[in-house]
Design a protein around this motif. Structure first.
Motif, PDB file in Angstrom:
ATOM      1  N   ASN A   1      -6.143  -2.087   9.728  1.00 47.81           N
ATOM      2  CA  ASN A   1      -6.757  -3.401   9.536  1.00 47.81           C
ATOM      3  C   ASN A   1      -6.724  -3.815   8.059  1.00 47.81           C
ATOM      4  O   ASN A   1      -6.625  -4.997   7.737  1.00 47.81           O
ATOM      5  N   GLY A   2      -6.762  -2.824   7.180  1.00 50.35           N
ATOM      6  CA  GLY A   2      -6.756  -3.128   5.747  1.00 50.35           C
ATOM      7  C   GLY A   2      -5.363  -3.271   5.164  1.00 50.35           C
ATOM      8  O   GLY A   2      -5.214  -3.724   4.030  1.00 50.35           O
TER       9      GLY A   2
ATOM     10  N   HIS B   1       0.865  -1.195   0.000  1.00 50.54           N
ATOM     11  CA  HIS B   1       0.000   0.000   0.000  1.00 50.54           C
ATOM     12  C   HIS B   1       0.894   1.234   0.000  1.00 50.54           C
ATOM     13  O   HIS B   1       1.370   1.665   1.057  1.00 50.54           O
TER      14      HIS B   1
ATOM     15  N   PRO C   1      -1.442  -9.948   6.872  1.00 54.12           N
ATOM     16  CA  PRO C   1      -2.172  -8.878   7.579  1.00 54.12           C
ATOM     17  C   PRO C   1      -1.264  -8.081   8.511  1.00 54.12           C
ATOM     18  O   PRO C   1      -0.480  -8.643   9.275  1.00 54.12           O
TER      19      PRO C   1
ATOM     20  N   PHE D   1      -2.278  -5.943  10.868  1.00 57.06           N
ATOM     21  CA  PHE D   1      -2.790  -5.686  12.214  1.00 57.06           C
ATOM     22  C   PHE D   1      -2.895  -6.980  13.037  1.00 57.06           C
ATOM     23  O   PHE D   1      -3.554  -7.009  14.060  1.00 57.06           O
TER      24      PHE D   1
ATOM     25  N   ALA E   1      -9.211   1.152  11.088  1.00 58.44           N
ATOM     26  CA  ALA E   1      -9.735   0.452   9.902  1.00 58.44           C
ATOM     27  C   ALA E   1      -8.679   0.431   8.802  1.00 58.44           C
ATOM     28  O   ALA E   1      -8.531  -0.566   8.087  1.00 58.44           O
ATOM     29  N   HIS E   2      -7.945   1.523   8.700  1.00 59.43           N
ATOM     30  CA  HIS E   2      -6.866   1.590   7.695  1.00 59.43           C
ATOM     31  C   HIS E   2      -5.784   0.556   8.019  1.00 59.43           C
ATOM     32  O   HIS E   2      -5.346  -0.198   7.142  1.00 59.43           O
TER      33      HIS E   2
ATOM     34  N   VAL F   1      -4.119  -9.021  16.281  1.00 62.02           N
ATOM     35  CA  VAL F   1      -5.463  -8.606  16.728  1.00 62.02           C
ATOM     36  C   VAL F   1      -6.483  -8.947  15.655  1.00 62.02           C
ATOM     37  O   VAL F   1      -7.496  -9.582  15.912  1.00 62.02           O
ATOM     38  N   ALA F   2      -6.233  -8.463  14.446  1.00 64.68           N
ATOM     39  CA  ALA F   2      -7.153  -8.745  13.344  1.00 64.68           C
ATOM     40  C   ALA F   2      -6.317  -9.105  12.112  1.00 64.68           C
ATOM     41  O   ALA F   2      -5.702  -8.211  11.560  1.00 64.68           O
ATOM     42  N   PRO F   3      -6.266 -10.360  11.739  1.00 66.76           N
ATOM     43  CA  PRO F   3      -6.939 -11.517  12.307  1.00 66.76           C
ATOM     44  C   PRO F   3      -6.358 -11.923  13.663  1.00 66.76           C
ATOM     45  O   PRO F   3      -5.207 -11.617  13.968  1.00 66.76           O
ATOM     46  N   LEU F   4      -7.189 -12.613  14.394  1.00 69.96           N
ATOM     47  CA  LEU F   4      -6.796 -13.029  15.744  1.00 69.96           C
ATOM     48  C   LEU F   4      -5.840 -14.213  15.699  1.00 69.96           C
ATOM     49  O   LEU F   4      -6.150 -15.237  15.091  1.00 69.96           O
TER      50      LEU F   4
END
Lengths: 374, 497
Positions: B443-444, B227, B451, B453, B440-441, B456-459
């Motif tokens: 996370n994306g 990104h 990933p 993040f 959210a950014h 945490v996300a994904p756990l």
């Protein structure tokens, strides 16, 4: 700009997501004023009873979730119900999704308006919420569902703020009496219906199944989520009873929010302003998921589900939602009354979807299964 | 229409650029001499073996080790018989050349080109290893632990890593980046631990780089990031070999670029950027406390001033009465609104920070004093800013220095300004809007398609052992799940792949 893919799947989401989604979906808007409609202490038993009914419903839902049809996503549903029927159901689903989404947006915007910015016009807040939700949803379903964990972590601890209300100086155990109703002058049925409607939300997992790991023990995780939700309902209702007392509880607007206003802290006063702000994580997450579901439902009902998702199409849907919410806010939303006309529509529609969708779908699966085995 | 014209022009320029480097493929004395024409440091030495035969050496004096030229080539050739030339220079691994392109490339990498007089060409590597010695890391200093850091010599950097991981599974793949710089890029990973998919993604991304210059690691990272419009670094840039070796051992990849003392490490997560090498030196409880302190500091550095603006502009009622008195007294004579007051102070702070970075170290101390005391105190006395804001700005500035990763610590400036605007418009909800957007950014985002993040996300519950807290090292029995290592156990426990 790269491809705009909203419904791709690179990994399967695990148990944490199921619990977080189911629990948070049961802690949306109604819970903020539910105690006002429950009012009497014996409603505690009502919450428990509805919690058990919800558990039975979740049992049915888990059966649906583990069905071979639902696990295949759109194709499975098409095989189960037929393409034509599915398109009709998806079309009807648009209304249900929109009602739920608009209530969350308008309800939250009203709370912000009432407690934080009385001078601010509601449409601004609505615009900001939809913009943010559109951004999250534009990252696709997988990332939006992942954001659910962030939303969960940022909000689940808010319940801890209510602990001091179990020990107010003036509260006595008598405040919890009568636990068994002695006179029926207070009509508890609307409150009970609201508990049921408020517990609705896990049925949306049916739409998210392609992103979830279907090999998991769904019933166990849904039961955990339901148990946590019921516990939270009980805690909040008990806290309200201790703090306001049942006589005053029926007269106060948004008791769950109002109660936090009186929390004593050496650093901050009016803690509800911070709490309401943080609740946005939770609402924005759900609105994002519902936006994606709505877009998907529109594509299915238009018969374009096999075509690629487009930026224009998705943003057009978001614009339509914005216009729709503005319209409802102008003509159907009555501020200052929690259970206004539009909230009443969601009260019934939420109760309806939660009660009927799992049962009807299970019935359809059984009939189809019987038909195919013959 | 205009875009089309522009793109045509660029294509035309690229074509010319490529033509610039296209030369005849014939390998002859004249052609090789042509390579060093107009080069003051280009040298040609001819050594006569017999009446009919000359040996010609062509090289770039500044790129080769001149002392070794004497020892390894000139002296052996003096005593060499006519047919033994290749044997005489065998000790320096001479390679036969087949094309002019190859000759040009190797000459510019520090090889001596040798024509044996019979039309056969050899390239003898005599690379000048001029460079600074291994020094202490300045970007990531630690009190206890290894002190060495990478240098500009890529081979030396590989040596530092190989010494730490003396296993044959540590693989190095060589690439070249930039058609002008021809920078040597080395991709390193531990075979059998690193996920081949991730290695393959890195390999493809490096191969696809098409640009004239790759001067340092950030140029490479800019091409490899998933990104490019994000403010958050998607590669860890470190000059510490111990950090790189640790990352390799966990299943990550390391990319070294010639002539730069920093390596790129990937895939990383946002939370990795809060980890310091010292976390693994301290006792686990101390390390965990310090790590949590860094997260809190990062949050404070981005939200403290916006919170001040939100409180003083929109939510006076949130401030307890005693504090409100202090705040009102402090702000009573100010001509600016809290937003302009905060914006003014933050801009001044950024100017001072930037200036102190560009100044020589001795001057920067004076600058700090002038900035911190003189401007701060003068601004309060002049009635431009409140004392409370000065205190908060100071806390926020110091808090921003706790983040170990410099690139990440710079992102908070932008975030802080964005939050400031949001807080002045919408108060607390505005800050939360900003936080949701940033989360959210994050996370994306992804780093080499993994990933950003996580955990945490994904756990990934397993990875929480080394996240907010740093669990005791004997408890961390598995490699991080978000890296998807082939061999997840850090202990030798058979063949659990």
């Amino acid at each position: 700009m790269g491809d705009f893919i909203l419904f791709d799947k690179t990994a399967q989401l695990g148990k944490g997501y199921i619990i977080a989604f189911a629990n948070r979906s049961q802690m949306l808007y109604f819970i903020l004023f539910l105690p006002k409609f429950l009012e009497m202490p014996y409603s505690l038993l009502g919450i428990l009873a509805i919690g058990i009914l919800s558990q039975i419903n979740l049992f049915i839902l888990s059966k649906c979730l583990s069905s071979k049809y639902t696990q295949q996503g759109y194709q499975g549903f098409a095989d189960l119900l037929g393409r034509r029927t599915l398109r009709i159901i998806a079309f009807a689903g648009i209304a249900f999704i929109f009602i739920k989404m608009s209530l969350i947006i308008l309800g939250y915007a009203e709370i912000v308006h009432q407690f934080i910015f009385p001078a601010m016009q509601l449409p601004w807040m609505i615009l900001f919420i939809i913009l943010l939700s559109t951004y999250i949803a534009s990252q696709g379903m997988e990332k939006t569902l992942r954001f659910g964990i962030i939303a969960f972590l940022c909000t689940f601890w808010i319940i801890l703020l209510y602990i001091p209300y179990f020990f107010p100086p003036g509260a006595e155990l008598h405040d919890l009496y009568p636990l068994i109703p002695t006179d029926w002058s207070h009509n508890p049925w609307k409150g009970i219906l609201m508990v049921w409607s408020s517990l609705s939300g896990p049925e949306y997992l049916l739409l998210l199944l392609p992103w979830l790991n279907s090999k998991q023990k769904m019933l166990r995780y849904l039961s955990i989520a339901n148990a946590i939700s019921i516990l939270q309902y009980l805690l909040l209702f008990l806290g309200c009873l201790f703090f306001f007392g049942s006589t005053y509880l029926g007269k106060i607007g948004f008791p769950v929010v109002n109660m936090i206003r009186y929390l004593q802290s050496p650093v901050f006063e009016r803690v509800e302003i911070i709490m309401i702000s943080l609740l946005m994580f939770h609402y924005v997450f759900f609105i994002s998921v519902l936006l994606l579901c709505l877009y998907g439902a529109i594509r299915i009902s238009a018969g374009t589900q096999d075509k690629e998702t487009t930026r224009k199409g998705f943003y057009a849907v978001c614009l339509l939602v914005l216009a729709g919410v503005f319209f409802i806010q102008s003509f159907y939303w009555r501020e200052g009354k929690e259970l206004n006309g539009w909230a009443n529509v969601q009260l019934w529609s939420g109760a309806f979807t939660y009660l009927l969708i799992p049962s009807l779908l299970l019935a359809a699966t059984k009939i189809k299964g019987r038909g195919s085995s013959l | 229409m205009f875009w089309k014209k522009k793109s045509k022009r660029v294509r035309h320029e690229n074509k010319e650029g490529n033509q610039l480097f296209q030369k005849s493929k014939d390998l002859s004395i004249a052609a090789v001499k042509g390579l060093i024409s107009n080069m003051d440091d280009g040298e040609l030495i001819e050594h006569r073996i017999n009446k009919e035969r000359n040996i010609t050496l062509i090289f770039i004096r500044t790129l080769i080790d001149v002392e070794r030229l004497n020892e390894s080539i000139i002296q052996p050739l003096k005593n060499c018989s006519e047919d033994m030339i290749h044997t005489c220079i065998a000790s320096v691994k001479a390679g036969a050349l087949s094309s002019l392109d190859e000759a040009q490339k190797l000459m510019m990498l520090g090889h001596v080109l040798l024509d044996d007089g019979k039309g056969r060409w050899w390239a003898v590597p005599l690379v000048n290893t001029l460079g600074r010695s291994i020094e202490q890391s300045e970007a990531e200093t630690i009190l206890y632990g290894p002190k060495d850091s990478f240098t500009e010599q890529i081979d030396q950097n590989i040596t530092l890593l190989r010494r730490r991981l003396p296993v044959t599974e540590l693989k190095t793949e060589k690439f070249s980046a930039g058609y002008l710089t021809k920078a040597k890029v080395v991709l390193m990973y531990v075979e059998g631990i690193a996920n081949p998919d991730i290695v393959d993604i890195a390999r493809k991304k490096i191969s696809k780089i098409n640009i004239d210059m790759v001067i340092e690691q950030s140029n490479l990272a800019a091409f490899m990031e998933d990104h490019i419009h994000s403010v958050f670094p998607q590669f860890q840039q470190t000059d510490r070999p111990d950090q790189c070796a640790y990352s390799l051992g966990l299943g990550k990849i390391v990319i070294l670029v010639a002539n730069t003392p920093f390596a790129l490490v990937a895939p990383i997560t946002f939370f990795h950027l809060f980890q310091s090498p010292e976390d693994y030196i301290h006792k686990w409880m101390v390390a965990s406390f310090l790590r949590c302190l860094r997260y809190v500091s990062y949050l404070a550095s981005t939200t403290l001033i916006p919170l001040y603006v939100a409180l003083t502009t929109h939510h006076y009622q949130v401030i307890p009465l005693q504090i409100l008195f202090v705040l009102l007294e402090s702000r009573s004579k100010l001509p600016f609104s809290p937003f302009w007051e905060a914006l003014f102070m933050l801009l001044i702070l950024e100017i001072i920070k930037e200036a102190s970075l560009r100044m020589p170290s001795k001057t920067s101390t004076t600058l700090g004093t002038i900035g911190g005391i003189v401007i701060g105190q003068a601004a309060v006395e002049a009635g431009f800013v409140s004392k409370v804001l000065i205190v908060l700005v100071g806390i926020a500035a110091i808090a921003s220095f706790l983040v170990p990763n410099y690139l990440l610590s710079k992102t908070n400036t932008l975030i802080q300004f964005a939050f400031l605007i949001l807080s002045s418009l919408l108060g607390f909800p505005g800050i939360v809007f900003g936080m949701i957007y940033v989360l959210a950014h994050l996370n994306g985002l992804s780093s080499l398609k993994q990933p950003y993040f996580a955990p945490v996300a994904p756990l990934y519950w397993r990875d929480w052992m080394d996240f907010f807290i740093r669990a005791p090292i004997p408890w961390m029995k598995k490699r991080p799940a978000h890296v998807h290592p082939l061999f997840k156990w850090r202990y030798n426990r058979g063949d659990d792949h």
